[in-house]
Design a protein around this motif. Sequence first.
Motif, PDB file in Angstrom:
ATOM      1  N   SER A 239       7.958  50.221   2.998  1.00 30.20           N
ATOM      2  CA  SER A 239       8.396  50.354   4.394  1.00 30.20           C
ATOM      3  C   SER A 239       9.907  50.241   4.456  1.00 30.20           C
ATOM      4  CB  SER A 239       7.741  49.280   5.275  1.00 30.20           C
ATOM      5  OG  SER A 239       8.110  47.984   4.835  1.00 30.20           O
ATOM      6  N   LEU A 240      10.451  50.699   5.631  1.00 27.30           N
ATOM      7  CA  LEU A 240      11.874  50.570   5.920  1.00 27.30           C
ATOM      8  C   LEU A 240      12.059  49.539   7.020  1.00 27.30           C
ATOM      9  CD1 LEU A 240      13.099  54.286   6.001  1.00 27.30           C
ATOM     10  CD2 LEU A 240      13.380  52.633   4.175  1.00 27.30           C
ATOM     11  N   ARG A 241      13.169  48.839   6.935  1.00 23.43           N
ATOM     12  CA  ARG A 241      13.466  47.893   7.992  1.00 23.43           C
ATOM     13  C   ARG A 241      13.632  48.650   9.311  1.00 23.43           C
ATOM     14  NH1 ARG A 241      18.812  44.535   7.397  1.00 23.43           N
ATOM     15  NH2 ARG A 241      19.611  46.461   8.299  1.00 23.43           N
ATOM     16  N   ASN A 268      17.570  50.019   3.680  1.00 21.41           N
ATOM     17  CA  ASN A 268      16.957  48.875   3.012  1.00 21.41           C
ATOM     18  C   ASN A 268      15.447  49.101   2.935  1.00 21.41           C
ATOM     19  OD1 ASN A 268      19.309  47.252   2.621  1.00 21.41           O
ATOM     20  ND2 ASN A 268      19.316  46.861   4.836  1.00 21.41           N
ATOM     21  N   VAL A 269      14.929  49.138   1.721  1.00 15.29           N
ATOM     22  CA  VAL A 269      13.524  49.448   1.478  1.00 15.29           C
ATOM     23  C   VAL A 269      12.820  48.192   0.989  1.00 15.29           C
ATOM     24  CG1 VAL A 269      11.916  50.926   0.218  1.00 15.29           C
ATOM     25  CG2 VAL A 269      14.192  51.781   0.836  1.00 15.29           C
ATOM     26  N   THR A 278       7.245  39.945  -2.076  1.00 15.82           N
ATOM     27  CA  THR A 278       7.897  41.091  -1.442  1.00 15.82           C
ATOM     28  C   THR A 278       9.207  41.405  -2.153  1.00 15.82           C
ATOM     29  OG1 THR A 278       6.914  40.534   0.678  1.00 15.82           O
ATOM     30  CG2 THR A 278       8.849  41.959   0.709  1.00 15.82           C
ATOM     31  N   GLY A 279       9.402  42.704  -2.419  1.00 13.37           N
ATOM     32  CA  GLY A 279      10.633  43.128  -3.080  1.00 13.37           C
ATOM     33  C   GLY A 279      11.498  43.968  -2.158  1.00 13.37           C
ATOM     34  N   LEU A 280      12.807  43.911  -2.326  1.00 18.85           N
ATOM     35  CA  LEU A 280      13.764  44.668  -1.508  1.00 18.85           C
ATOM     36  C   LEU A 280      14.654  45.497  -2.410  1.00 18.85           C
ATOM     37  CD1 LEU A 280      14.846  41.865   1.007  1.00 18.85           C
ATOM     38  CD2 LEU A 280      13.232  43.722   1.421  1.00 18.85           C
ATOM     39  N   VAL A 292      17.827  57.712  -3.830  1.00 21.68           N
ATOM     40  CA  VAL A 292      16.853  57.106  -4.744  1.00 21.68           C
ATOM     41  C   VAL A 292      16.916  55.593  -4.593  1.00 21.68           C
ATOM     42  CG1 VAL A 292      16.912  58.993  -6.408  1.00 21.68           C
ATOM     43  CG2 VAL A 292      18.529  57.108  -6.629  1.00 21.68           C
ATOM     44  N   VAL A 293      15.782  54.943  -4.912  1.00 22.15           N
ATOM     45  CA  VAL A 293      15.716  53.487  -4.865  1.00 22.15           C
ATOM     46  C   VAL A 293      14.621  53.019  -5.824  1.00 22.15           C
ATOM     47  CG1 VAL A 293      14.047  53.398  -2.958  1.00 22.15           C
ATOM     48  CG2 VAL A 293      15.576  51.455  -3.363  1.00 22.15           C
ATOM     49  N   THR A 294      14.838  51.878  -6.452  1.00 20.40           N
ATOM     50  CA  THR A 294      13.828  51.216  -7.281  1.00 20.40           C
ATOM     51  C   THR A 294      13.639  49.801  -6.756  1.00 20.40           C
ATOM     52  OG1 THR A 294      14.407  52.498  -9.253  1.00 20.40           O
ATOM     53  CG2 THR A 294      13.198  50.445  -9.598  1.00 20.40           C
ATOM     54  N   VAL A 295      12.410  49.469  -6.440  1.00 19.28           N
ATOM     55  CA  VAL A 295      12.081  48.139  -5.917  1.00 19.28           C
ATOM     56  C   VAL A 295      11.300  47.389  -7.002  1.00 19.28           C
ATOM     57  CG1 VAL A 295      10.968  46.821  -4.100  1.00 19.28           C
ATOM     58  CG2 VAL A 295      11.980  49.061  -3.589  1.00 19.28           C
TER      59      VAL A 295
END
Length: 1167
Positions: A239-241, A268-269, A278-280, A292-295
């Motif tokens: 999810s996104l904030r 912020n993902v 929970t990861g951010l 791109v993003v890696t959580v």
Amino acid sequence: MGMIMTARCTEAAHRSPHQPASFPPLLTPSIVTTSPEEPTATAWGFEGPSLRPGQPSPALEDWEEASEWTSWFNVDHPGGDGDFESLAAIRFYYGPARVCPRPLALEARTTDWALPSTVGERVHLNPTRGFWCLNREQPRGRRCSNYHVRFRCPLEATWGAWGPWGPCSGSCGPGRRLRRRRCPSPAGDACPGRPVEAQKCIRPTCPGCSSKTCRCPDHILLGSVVTPSGRPLPGARVSLRDWSGAVAITDAHGTFRMPGVCASSRANVSAQMDGFSTGLGQAQANDSISAVVTVVLNKLEKPYLVKHPESRVREAGQNVTFCCKASGTPMPKKYSWFHNGTLLDRREHRYGAHLELRGLRPDQAGTYHCKAWNDAGAVRSGTARLTVLAPGQPACNPQPQEHLIKLPEDCGQPGSGPTYLDVGLCPDTLCPSPAGSSPRCGDAGSRCCSVRRLESREIHCSNYVLPVKVVAECGCQKCLPPRGLVRGRVLASDSGEPLSFAQILLGQEPIGFTSYQGDFTIEVPPSAQRLVVTFVDPSGEFMDTVSVLPFDLRGGGVYHDVKAMRKKAPVILDASESNTIPLGELEDEAPLGELVLPAGTFRRADGEPYTGPVEARVTFVDPRDLTSAAAAPSDLRFVDSDGELAPLRTYGMFSVDLRAAGSAEQLQTGPVAVRVNTGQIRMAGHVEALKLWSLNPDTGLWEEESGFQREGAAAPRVRREERVFLVGNVEIRERRLFNLDVPERRRCFVKVRAYANDKFTPSEQVEGVVVTLVNLEPAPGFSANPRAWGRFDSAVTGPNGACIPAFCDADRPDAYTALVTATLGGEELEPAPSQPSPLAATVGVAQPYLDRLGYRRTDHDDPALKRNGFRINLAKPRPGDAAEANGPVYPWRSLRECQDAPVTASHFRFARVEADKYEYNVVPFREGAPASWTGDLLAWWPNPQEFRACFLKVQIQGPQEYMVRAHNAGGSHPRTQGQLYGLRDARSVRDPERPSMSAACVEFKCSGMLFDQRQVDRTLVTIMPQGSCRRAAVNGLLRDYLARHPPSAPADDPAAFSMLAPLDPLGHNYGVYTVTDQSPRLAKEIAIGRCFDGSSDGFSREMKADAGTAVTFQCREPPAGRPSLFQRLLESPATALGDIRREMGEAARAQAQATGPLRTRRGRARQ
């Protein structure tokens, strides 16, 4: 370091456990002086580099930086190229915690306590590398002396108070603000923790769009959700904030796509998944239209305590601070505090991890504990006790308490039994700190009730006067810092071979390696409640051994034998097929269950499928094999829903080691099935309660992985159809140790005490004994349980014994049984006998409860078996039954009653199995209580932080075993010369292979600095056997050493051996055995073990009388009616010595006549 061996102890008066303590009339000595002549102290003073021999080093205040000296180290003896005391070797052999990471300075002295410049030697000193002396650099004809070294270490610095918060960053929207604190140490990184703390803050909303209102239709966000090791996590909710609900779900590869997210938005993902925190992550632009993003998600871990609140003493009106700190995933942020079990109001006390109470009142005294929470659960801390003293109430009674010591046998009335003297003791209790209020977690000026003044007295014995010092006054003084120490050996459970050079982990931190003999030494971290240690075998042949080692909370030393379990032989699996591995392969027993690995389940560490051959080693700890309990990992505890440690009952543990065949690459799996045969689980309710657990090696606690369900009728059967299986699922990934366990709530405590001998005298209890209780099922005649062990627990005896957890049952006394054993430094203690029937006065348990418990020593049915334990029914005490309300089994909620039970209450007993031994110190000291040390020039142990034990091996050639006495007096120090330090008596032990030979390991006071650290003393040691004995031989190396290190001791008495004890540690080649340790008991036990073996690094529990001896005596039985030489020397020394000289002269003349002609013939032949 060698295994601790059997020592020898004395006999004392026997007394029933149900009668009040009674002793022969106390001896009333005459008072010689009302205060000691020697200076006294209550804490060890540290000193710095000296300017010339015999003078102390600079005082602590002379250093600009707050610092202190370590104890002295000596790991190398001069030989070959010289003498080397490297810092790396010191950390290896003594443990890394003994020297700080960055020493400030180094001091070196010879073992004669001289500086290098004084003896004219060139040496090299480097605080970060150590010390070295090279023979080739010395003046002609000189070689390097034997040196020992110490290091100057900075005291741990503490942060100053936090400064005010700075302004919020940015001009609008969310931001952050900072505050800082200062470390007063010149080295800014000396304080633990961070100097800056950040906090979120919000300014007015920024104009324009937000991620909720503004989207970019042609843009896309590409992302992945993984574990810290890089393994992808399918099914994670992303999810996104500011966006409601989950926007995406990760696919089988752990990736997701999120259209409409602006590439430049730096969105912020967050990602969530069951079992993970929970990861951010923050999106980064990849090109003009994509980001791109890696959580990273961490597996949820229940919190565990790394700092517990500590007990405090305060005066009314003062302040106190209790501190609690927990770790886990995610990091716990919520704390609650309880007073006497009642939750304290958070708003009133404004607490977090710290609880500060100001202006204390008497009603605030009592117990305090904290609880910490995170998303995975809660954990409860240990209990701290707060004592609030009323105005004028003393914290330390100046009048000492009674403490009886046994005097030598010739100091009492003949035929009246042993004589005792009250030398007094000061209770080891806390006092209020001088300031009474400390905002920090620790009391910098901690004070304890200890000895303030000694008095010298004299005891008139047979033809001699025995000096003694007694406690005259107690007072509050600076506490000695407690330094808990755990030593031991790691051995293979099947062969007993040592686990050499195994890596030692304390939690996740590597702290060293075992020695070649498998020995290890670990210093217990301050305020620790559980010591979780992992031993990793470098060869990979043994399972990682995760041990929870009990230790002495008061700072004493404890010895453990750790058993390592060998891995099962590998089998090769085909990854493309389903594979089944049995769990438990006992002879004549069906497997307890099986591990089913489906086809295609194997994965590499990055999550990619693996299709090649698999080398699998599945090792099962089968509780149906009673011998496997010693090698079982951890202590079978978990944290329950209330945050408290609770016990588990195991049905088996297994370790899974999967590797790509022919390589060291570790493999993982997807879901695999664990099938358990319900026919092996016969206790009511356990089939429904069975769960699958995995071990957290950092905490030593078991964490639930999954439950079990009955296998459906349509499920494929791998084994016989008539059996019913429970099925659970698990993924084999980071952890490879699993457990089939049931939480058990029928719990009790068992009270056990250890004594110096089988007289079970209350004043001769032994501390530091490791008592182990193994729950067994069943007792014969109760068939509802399989014969197996279910769990095990250990505890260390203190001044009031030990309380060991156990499973118990009130309705059926034999539903749970137990095997209880006890060891001290590798020596097995013996419990009270049970043949022909157990006696209440001997066992220590009142009737009729004793019959209900069914006490049986291990040799009850077969006298040939070892007498090293006892079995009992764990019959829970019945409420309202007065006969069962006073121990030795206590309900789970009655731990306090068990711990505080008087010695007259029922308890089980162990005794040391030793020949006669006697110890007498002029300055009294309780070796099990380091805080009882008193600084005095006549103290046997001059340094309360490090204890050096010295033993001499005396060989006796004679028809029986003899008592050998060591008389220890001042030898070269002008303040103590001729004054007694103490006496040691030890009975010789027969060599099983030499019937006419025995040997005694006799302790003597080591030479060296006295407590004031100003000048060394070489102890004058006189060894004298009891009986008609004469000195026959002296070890040649020892004789040469003493000749080369004058002055020499008088040696005109042929019935004794005297020496000025060497300053060097020497070794078995000299017949001298020296061990230095932070625990006097451990130092002595290790030295005795080496002495029995006759080696400098070995061990033995059987005396080897002809190996490593220092002096030999020939003894013969006196004529009938003639008193022994020992008695004659006590009654009339002059007459006895005259008789000895006359007898020796006659023997010499007879020998000369027999050998004279031979010598003459040989002489003529040479001519």
